[in-house]
Write a protein that holds these residues in place. Structure first.
Motif, short mmCIF file in Angstrom:
data_model
loop_
_atom_site.label_atom_id
_atom_site.label_comp_id
_atom_site.label_asym_id
_atom_site.label_seq_id
_atom_site.Cartn_x
_atom_site.Cartn_y
_atom_site.Cartn_z
N ILE A 367 0.86 -1.19 0.00
CA ILE A 367 0.00 0.00 0.00
C ILE A 367 0.89 1.24 0.00
O ILE A 367 2.13 1.13 0.00
CB ILE A 367 -0.93 0.02 1.22
N ASN A 368 0.29 2.42 0.04
CA ASN A 368 1.07 3.66 -0.03
C ASN A 368 2.02 3.82 1.15
O ASN A 368 3.10 4.41 1.02
CB ASN A 368 0.12 4.87 -0.12
N LEU A 369 1.66 3.29 2.32
CA LEU A 369 2.49 3.48 3.52
C LEU A 369 3.49 2.35 3.72
O LEU A 369 4.42 2.48 4.52
CB LEU A 369 1.61 3.59 4.76
N GLY A 370 3.25 1.22 3.07
CA GLY A 370 4.12 0.06 3.28
C GLY A 370 3.44 -1.21 2.85
O GLY A 370 3.20 -1.43 1.67
N LYS A 371 3.03 -2.04 3.81
CA LYS A 371 2.36 -3.30 3.50
C LYS A 371 1.27 -3.57 4.54
O LYS A 371 1.34 -3.09 5.68
CB LYS A 371 3.36 -4.46 3.50
N ILE A 372 0.28 -4.38 4.14
CA ILE A 372 -0.72 -4.86 5.08
C ILE A 372 -0.89 -6.36 4.89
O ILE A 372 -0.60 -6.91 3.82
CB ILE A 372 -2.10 -4.17 4.91
N LYS A 373 -1.37 -7.02 5.92
CA LYS A 373 -1.80 -8.42 5.83
C LYS A 373 -2.71 -8.70 7.03
O LYS A 373 -2.68 -7.97 8.03
CB LYS A 373 -0.61 -9.38 5.81
N VAL A 374 -3.51 -9.75 6.90
CA VAL A 374 -4.40 -10.15 7.99
C VAL A 374 -3.86 -11.43 8.60
O VAL A 374 -3.57 -12.40 7.88
CB VAL A 374 -5.85 -10.35 7.49
N MET A 375 -3.72 -11.43 9.93
CA MET A 375 -3.26 -12.61 10.66
C MET A 375 -4.21 -12.87 11.82
O MET A 375 -4.49 -11.96 12.62
CB MET A 375 -1.83 -12.41 11.18
N ASN A 376 -4.72 -14.09 11.87
CA ASN A 376 -5.66 -14.48 12.94
C ASN A 376 -6.83 -13.50 13.05
O ASN A 376 -7.33 -13.21 14.14
CB ASN A 376 -4.95 -14.59 14.29
N GLY A 377 -7.27 -12.99 11.90
CA GLY A 377 -8.44 -12.12 11.88
C GLY A 377 -8.16 -10.66 12.13
O GLY A 377 -9.07 -9.83 12.00
N ASP A 378 -6.92 -10.28 12.49
CA ASP A 378 -6.58 -8.88 12.76
C ASP A 378 -5.80 -8.29 11.59
O ASP A 378 -4.90 -8.95 11.03
CB ASP A 378 -5.73 -8.77 14.03
N LEU A 379 -6.11 -7.04 11.28
CA LEU A 379 -5.36 -6.34 10.23
C LEU A 379 -4.05 -5.81 10.80
O LEU A 379 -4.04 -5.09 11.81
CB LEU A 379 -6.17 -5.19 9.66
N HIS A 380 -2.93 -6.17 10.16
CA HIS A 380 -1.60 -5.68 10.53
C HIS A 380 -1.10 -4.76 9.42
O HIS A 380 -1.30 -5.04 8.23
CB HIS A 380 -0.62 -6.84 10.72
N ILE A 381 -0.44 -3.70 9.81
CA ILE A 381 0.11 -2.75 8.84
C ILE A 381 1.57 -2.48 9.16
O ILE A 381 1.96 -2.34 10.32
CB ILE A 381 -0.71 -1.44 8.82
N MET A 382 2.38 -2.42 8.11
CA MET A 382 3.81 -2.11 8.26
C MET A 382 4.07 -0.75 7.63
O MET A 382 3.73 -0.51 6.47
CB MET A 382 4.67 -3.17 7.56
N ILE A 383 4.67 0.15 8.42
CA ILE A 383 5.09 1.45 7.90
C ILE A 383 6.52 1.29 7.40
O ILE A 383 7.46 1.21 8.19
CB ILE A 383 5.01 2.55 8.98
N ALA A 384 6.67 1.19 6.07
CA ALA A 384 7.99 0.88 5.51
C ALA A 384 8.94 2.07 5.58
O ALA A 384 10.11 1.94 5.93
CB ALA A 384 7.84 0.41 4.06
N GLN A 385 8.41 3.27 5.26
CA GLN A 385 9.26 4.47 5.29
C GLN A 385 8.54 5.53 6.12
O GLN A 385 7.53 6.09 5.70
CB GLN A 385 9.53 4.98 3.87
N SER A 386 9.07 5.78 7.30
CA SER A 386 8.39 6.69 8.22
C SER A 386 8.29 8.11 7.69
O SER A 386 7.38 8.85 8.07
CB SER A 386 9.12 6.70 9.57
N ASP A 387 9.21 8.50 6.76
CA ASP A 387 9.15 9.87 6.27
C ASP A 387 7.91 10.11 5.40
O ASP A 387 7.49 11.25 5.20
CB ASP A 387 10.42 10.22 5.47
N LYS A 388 7.28 9.04 4.92
CA LYS A 388 6.06 9.20 4.14
C LYS A 388 4.92 9.76 4.98
O LYS A 388 3.98 10.34 4.46
CB LYS A 388 5.65 7.86 3.52
N LEU A 389 4.99 9.56 6.31
CA LEU A 389 3.91 10.04 7.17
C LEU A 389 3.85 11.56 7.20
O LEU A 389 2.84 12.12 7.64
CB LEU A 389 4.11 9.50 8.60
N ASN A 390 4.89 12.23 6.78
CA ASN A 390 4.87 13.69 6.75
C ASN A 390 3.97 14.22 5.64
O ASN A 390 3.56 15.39 5.66
CB ASN A 390 6.28 14.25 6.58
N PHE A 391 3.66 13.36 4.65
CA PHE A 391 2.91 13.82 3.49
C PHE A 391 1.55 13.12 3.37
O PHE A 391 0.55 13.73 3.04
CB PHE A 391 3.72 13.59 2.20
#
Length: 419
Positions: A367-391
């Motif tokens: 995704i635009n912020l990094g990656k997502i996946k679902v594990m055991n029914g919960d959505l997990h999100i990975m912020i790959a590059q923290s500098d993207k959060l500024n924009f």
């Protein structure tokens, strides 16, 4: 002279036959202990129960038992002038019992100790769960005298609702599914109280929750018979039907009241169930707990704002349902509630699609912020590059059912601090 002799004889008889009063008041709106539990009474205003925690404060005591002597020969239990029981005292392992004294609405059992002659143990059983006020006389017979104990017992009418450990007031308005087979109506739980007092000769099952029968799920152009079931959590997030489906009376575990979806329904429309959905039965009393259930129309909207600080490690997954503050993840605001975990559904974000299997797992999706996946029914999100959060610090997605209905819309906002 004759009158003096008569008065002397009356006085002499009264000296040989003394009596005192012992009052036992069981408090209203409190759980009580019955068959198998003796209340120990001594010269103290609070009784005790052996091998239990609590309950003792639910009984008020006034007066004290008689101190009985070594030459006690016989005990007679009377109500009014009628003899209920007459027993010769024979100590068995330093105790003597008279059990199951019938008092019209409750049975009384009494126990005396050869070690502590200030002690009287009292047990109630086979109670009809109604208001009880009983007065009995205990006669202690010795070779040359009789001592009398007046025993008053008051028990208020059973309040069965104190045994419930879930909300009763609000009309049930939910939209919860479990593996598409069941729709959950309510999580139910009983307080961890002993239920023995709620059982008697007429009803040996005691207090219990019962589910309704012959109910319909109704909506626009929809009316289908449903089957209500009790579910329990066999493993984390794995629900299974309880073996006994006639009633629920387990005080050690919580359960879910649910219904089997008879045929596909449109979760963007409103449905309802009306009738005796869930009732509380105790003795002759039946209390209606749930009489209306509404399956709300429209998708669910959820918005979460998550703050990441210097302890967050980029490229590590965040469980959006269970944040870990020690890993630099903190929820700062939340609007709405997720319906539950994701099983056999799809996650749609823009043109991207993530398929969740029946075990609640999926592949990774970039995704635009990094990656997502679902594990055991919960959505997990990975912020790959923290500098993207500024924009661009938002991620939005929809939860889609197997019937391609929008069940939920979720917006996640991320903010970064001192990374």
């Amino acid at each position: 002279m004759g009158k003096i002799v008569v008065l002397f004889l009356i006085l002499f008889k009264s000296l040989l036959c003394t009596e005192n009063v012992l009052d036992i008041f069981y408090k209203p709106n409190e759980p009580l202990l019955g068959n198998g539990y003796y209340l120990t009474v001594i010269d103290f205003p609070i009784g005790t129960y052996s091998n239990t925690l609590g309950y003792f404060s639910n009984v008020e005591i006034k007066g004290a038992p008689l101190i009985y002597g070594n030459k006690l020969e016989k005990i007679i239990i009377k109500k009014d002038q009628n003899i209920l029981r007459e027993e010769k005292v024979e100590w068995d392992k330093h105790k003597f019992e008279i059990t199951n004294i019938k008092l019209d609405g409750v049975d009384l059992s009494l126990k005396w100790s050869d070690f502590n002659k200030k002690r009287l143990d009292i047990m109630i059983s086979n109670w009809n769960l109604k208001d009880i006020k009983k007065r009995v006389k205990i006669e202690y017979h010795y070779p040359k005298k009789i001592e009398k104990q007046i025993l008053n017992i008051e028990i208020p009418k059973m309040n069965s609702k104190i045994y419930l450990d879930f909300d009763l007031e609000d009309t049930v308005i939910k939209k919860q599914m479990y593996n598409k087979k069941y729709t959950i109506i309510k999580k139910i739980k009983l307080n961890d109280y002993d239920l023995g007092i709620t059982k008697n000769d007429k009803d040996n099952l005691g207090l219990r929750l019962i589910k309704g029968k012959k109910l319909k799920l109704q909506g626009k152009d929809y009316s289908e018979d449903i089957k209500l079931v009790f579910l329990y959590e066999k493993f984390p997030d794995v629900l299974q039907e309880i073996d006994n489906q006639e009633y629920f009376s387990d005080t050690k575990q919580e359960a879910y009241l649910a219904f089997e979806v008879p045929k596909p329904i449109d979760y963007n429309l409103e449905y309802k169930i009306e009738g005796d959905i869930l009732s509380l039965v105790c003795g002759e009393e039946k209390v209606d707990i749930i009489q209306k259930f509404i399956l709300t129309d429209g998708e669910n909207n959820v918005e979460k704002t998550i703050l990441l600080n210097e302890f967050y490690l980029p490229n590590s997954y965040i469980n959006t349902n269970y944040l870990k503050e020690h890993e630099g993840q903190r929820m700062v605001s939340k609007i709405g509630e997720n319906f539950g975990r994701y099983f056999s559904q799809k996650i749609i974000s823009g043109k991207d699609e993530l398929v969740v299997d029946e075990m609640g797992n999926s592949n990774e999706l970039e995704i635009n912020l990094g990656k997502i996946k679902v594990m055991n029914g919960d959505l997990h999100i990975m912020i790959a590059q923290s500098d993207k959060l500024n924009f661009n610090n938002d991620f939005e997605y929809e939860v889609i059912s197997q019937n391609n209905e929008v069940l939920e819309k979720v917006k996640l906002k991320f903010f970064i601090k001192n990374i």
